[in-house]
Design a protein around this motif. Sequence first.
Motif, PDB file in Angstrom:
ATOM      1  N   GLY A  58     131.524  32.287 -23.975  1.00  0.00           N
ATOM      2  CA  GLY A  58     131.074  31.574 -22.925  1.00  0.00           C
ATOM      3  C   GLY A  58     131.754  29.496 -23.010  1.00  0.00           C
ATOM      4  N   ALA A  59     131.272  29.342 -24.396  1.00  0.00           N
ATOM      5  CA  ALA A  59     131.467  27.781 -24.174  1.00  0.00           C
ATOM      6  C   ALA A  59     132.926  28.170 -25.154  1.00  0.00           C
ATOM      7  CB  ALA A  59     130.402  27.583 -25.925  1.00  0.00           C
ATOM      8  N   LEU A  60     134.160  28.719 -25.699  1.00  0.00           N
ATOM      9  CA  LEU A  60     134.804  29.060 -26.117  1.00  0.00           C
ATOM     10  C   LEU A  60     135.328  28.912 -24.968  1.00  0.00           C
ATOM     11  CD1 LEU A  60     134.421  31.261 -28.654  1.00  0.00           C
ATOM     12  CD2 LEU A  60     134.827  28.656 -29.378  1.00  0.00           C
ATOM     13  N   LEU A  61     135.167  29.774 -23.837  1.00  0.00           N
ATOM     14  CA  LEU A  61     136.720  29.997 -22.844  1.00  0.00           C
ATOM     15  C   LEU A  61     136.383  27.837 -21.579  1.00  0.00           C
ATOM     16  CD1 LEU A  61     135.856  33.467 -21.610  1.00  0.00           C
ATOM     17  CD2 LEU A  61     137.681  32.343 -21.841  1.00  0.00           C
ATOM     18  N   LEU A  62     135.050  27.736 -21.510  1.00  0.00           N
ATOM     19  CA  LEU A  62     134.878  26.287 -20.431  1.00  0.00           C
ATOM     20  C   LEU A  62     135.013  25.116 -21.871  1.00  0.00           C
ATOM     21  CD1 LEU A  62     131.425  27.597 -18.734  1.00  0.00           C
ATOM     22  CD2 LEU A  62     133.899  27.891 -18.234  1.00  0.00           C
ATOM     23  N   ALA A  63     135.096  25.245 -22.920  1.00  0.00           N
ATOM     24  CA  ALA A  63     135.345  23.921 -23.773  1.00  0.00           C
ATOM     25  C   ALA A  63     136.337  23.196 -23.179  1.00  0.00           C
ATOM     26  CB  ALA A  63     136.123  24.119 -25.332  1.00  0.00           C
ATOM     27  N   LEU A  67     136.734  18.421 -21.973  1.00  0.00           N
ATOM     28  CA  LEU A  67     137.315  17.292 -23.145  1.00  0.00           C
ATOM     29  C   LEU A  67     137.440  16.223 -22.274  1.00  0.00           C
ATOM     30  CD1 LEU A  67     139.647  19.829 -25.053  1.00  0.00           C
ATOM     31  CD2 LEU A  67     137.111  18.787 -25.911  1.00  0.00           C
ATOM     32  N   ARG A  68     137.689  16.697 -20.801  1.00  0.00           N
ATOM     33  CA  ARG A  68     138.176  15.249 -19.902  1.00  0.00           C
ATOM     34  C   ARG A  68     136.808  14.131 -20.240  1.00  0.00           C
ATOM     35  NH1 ARG A  68     138.632  20.102 -15.341  1.00  0.00           N
ATOM     36  NH2 ARG A  68     140.064  21.347 -16.545  1.00  0.00           N
ATOM     37  N   GLY A  69     136.369  13.950 -20.488  1.00  0.00           N
ATOM     38  CA  GLY A  69     135.611  12.717 -20.778  1.00  0.00           C
ATOM     39  C   GLY A  69     134.327  12.550 -19.891  1.00  0.00           C
TER      40      GLY A  69
END
Length: 300
Positions: A58-63, A67-69
């Motif tokens: 899940g962390a990889l999919l939603l990473a 990244l949008r600050g």
Amino acid sequence: MPMQRDLLTPNPGSTMLRGFLWAGLSVSIFSGWFVVTRFSVTRILSVWDLTALRYGIGALLLAPVLLRGLPPRAWRNGFVFALLWGAPFAILVALGVQMTSAARAASVTPTLMPVFAGLLGWMLLRERPGTIRLAGYAAIAAGLGGLVLTANGGQAAPSLLGLGLLALAAAMWASYTLLLRRSGLSAIQSAALICFWSAVIFVPVYLVLGISRLGQAPTAEIAVQGFYQGVLMSSVALISFNRGVALLGSAAAAAMIALVPVAASLLAIVFLGEVPAVTEGVSIAIIVAGVLLAARPARS
């Protein structure tokens, strides 16, 4: 001009329909989760394996969402949400499922959640529940008492420790539901932060302790669990439930969750052969009726 303003005004009926569709999607995934989890934790894979798959994937999919600050406050809220509805919650429920059954677990955690939400709202927000909701809480308590006192066919009586873990998970879920709408986070932001913090906290410990059984399990089972835990539960179910809460409110979303015990019990009969006894079925029905009463919207 008035007609133009009407066209720009959100349609309450459309909002409610979208809310029910989002909540219905989460209910279908939650129902299958109890059965899928029970299938593996009673065989080769452990609770720890399923938790690592769920939040690691899940962390990889939603990473990309992270990244949008996001502001610092969002990260702090996400950490709290991860403690309430992240890895600790998943571990408690998985242990409860392992100690009881898929049907019992689905009848405890999802149905106690609105009870705890109502009580916490009463204590912290001074939102006193009405007579109908209090009657619903009483029905849920009676149904849970029936589950404790009855056994499933030839199985042993349900584990009190397992039921206690499931009840604690329900209290954590309720706390998360109340905090979510006041956080200002979107559904996908909350899901991404929960997966990120859960992975950061749990996965290193999982790897260092060397408690993985993934090498002993069939590839097909790992693939199924990876998709269900890591994609459906950590991403799709989190986002859909968050959207349901945002569109319907906590009470109506909890009413939809009342369908989880029924669906999970039917799935457990088909896939696990866990046929509930008549008394257990009656207890589950009483719990569902209680949740429907407890989750009725308050009159304005």
